[in-house]
Scaffold this motif. Structure first.
Motif, PDB file in Angstrom:
ATOM      1  N   LYS A  11      76.523 -58.199  17.524  1.00 23.37           N
ATOM      2  CA  LYS A  11      75.549 -58.608  16.517  1.00 23.37           C
ATOM      3  C   LYS A  11      74.125 -58.272  16.964  1.00 23.37           C
ATOM      4  N   LYS A  12      73.243 -58.146  15.985  1.00 21.09           N
ATOM      5  CA  LYS A  12      71.824 -57.860  16.194  1.00 21.09           C
ATOM      6  C   LYS A  12      71.595 -56.557  16.966  1.00 21.09           C
ATOM      7  N   ASN A  13      72.302 -55.515  16.569  1.00 21.33           N
ATOM      8  CA  ASN A  13      72.098 -54.189  17.122  1.00 21.33           C
ATOM      9  C   ASN A  13      71.660 -53.253  16.003  1.00 21.33           C
ATOM     10  N   LYS A  14      71.839 -51.961  16.186  1.00 23.33           N
ATOM     11  CA  LYS A  14      71.415 -50.981  15.186  1.00 23.33           C
ATOM     12  C   LYS A  14      72.570 -50.083  14.760  1.00 23.33           C
ATOM     13  N   LEU A  15      73.773 -50.619  14.752  1.00 19.65           N
ATOM     14  CA  LEU A  15      74.953 -49.832  14.384  1.00 19.65           C
ATOM     15  C   LEU A  15      74.912 -49.439  12.908  1.00 19.65           C
ATOM     16  N   VAL A  16      75.144 -48.174  12.626  1.00 15.99           N
ATOM     17  CA  VAL A  16      75.272 -47.702  11.247  1.00 15.99           C
ATOM     18  C   VAL A  16      76.707 -47.273  10.972  1.00 15.99           C
ATOM     19  N   SER A  17      77.482 -47.140  12.034  1.00 13.21           N
ATOM     20  CA  SER A  17      78.872 -46.701  11.931  1.00 13.21           C
ATOM     21  C   SER A  17      79.709 -47.477  12.942  1.00 13.21           C
ATOM     22  N   LEU A  18      80.973 -47.614  12.627  1.00 21.15           N
ATOM     23  CA  LEU A  18      81.897 -48.269  13.553  1.00 21.15           C
ATOM     24  C   LEU A  18      82.866 -47.270  14.170  1.00 21.15           C
ATOM     25  N   ALA A  19      82.515 -45.996  14.103  1.00 18.60           N
ATOM     26  CA  ALA A  19      83.337 -44.973  14.746  1.00 18.60           C
ATOM     27  C   ALA A  19      83.477 -45.326  16.225  1.00 18.60           C
ATOM     28  N   LYS A  20      84.638 -45.125  16.755  1.00 19.57           N
ATOM     29  CA  LYS A  20      84.988 -45.442  18.146  1.00 19.57           C
ATOM     30  C   LYS A  20      85.295 -46.919  18.364  1.00 19.57           C
ATOM     31  N   LEU A  21      85.303 -47.716  17.296  1.00 14.56           N
ATOM     32  CA  LEU A  21      85.658 -49.121  17.456  1.00 14.56           C
ATOM     33  C   LEU A  21      87.104 -49.250  17.917  1.00 14.56           C
ATOM     34  N   ASP A  22      87.906 -48.223  17.670  1.00 12.99           N
ATOM     35  CA  ASP A  22      89.296 -48.249  18.130  1.00 12.99           C
ATOM     36  C   ASP A  22      89.395 -48.123  19.655  1.00 12.99           C
TER      37      ASP A  22
END
Length: 75
Positions: free
Chosen positions: A27-38
């Motif tokens: 939380k409270k970051n600058k993520l625009v994508s969740l690619a690599k969440l796997d």
């Protein structure tokens, strides 16, 4: 693992070294994508609130997380 408020923009640097991680707070970051969440296949609880995710397409990677039981996504 609490990685909150670290201005993280991408998960590309996580290469599976945390594959047994169960709780993850991004939380409270600058993520625009969740690619690599796997890269976190064992995660059961995930906090993604207050990032820069703007589309539901970004959430499609969540279907690969078979152990996921809870997620926080508020703006």
């Amino acid at each position: 693992l609490d990685l909150s408020s670290n201005q993280i923009e991408t998960l590309n640097n996580f290469n599976g070294s945390l594959n047994k991680l169960v709780k993850l707070s991004l939380k409270k970051n600058k993520l625009v994508s969740l690619a690599k969440l796997d890269s976190f296949p064992a995660v059961t609880y995930l906090k993604l609130s207050r990032n820069n995710l703007t589309s539901l397409e970004a959430l499609s990677v969540l279907t690969n997380l078979k152990s996921l039981k809870g997620i926080s996504l508020y703006k």
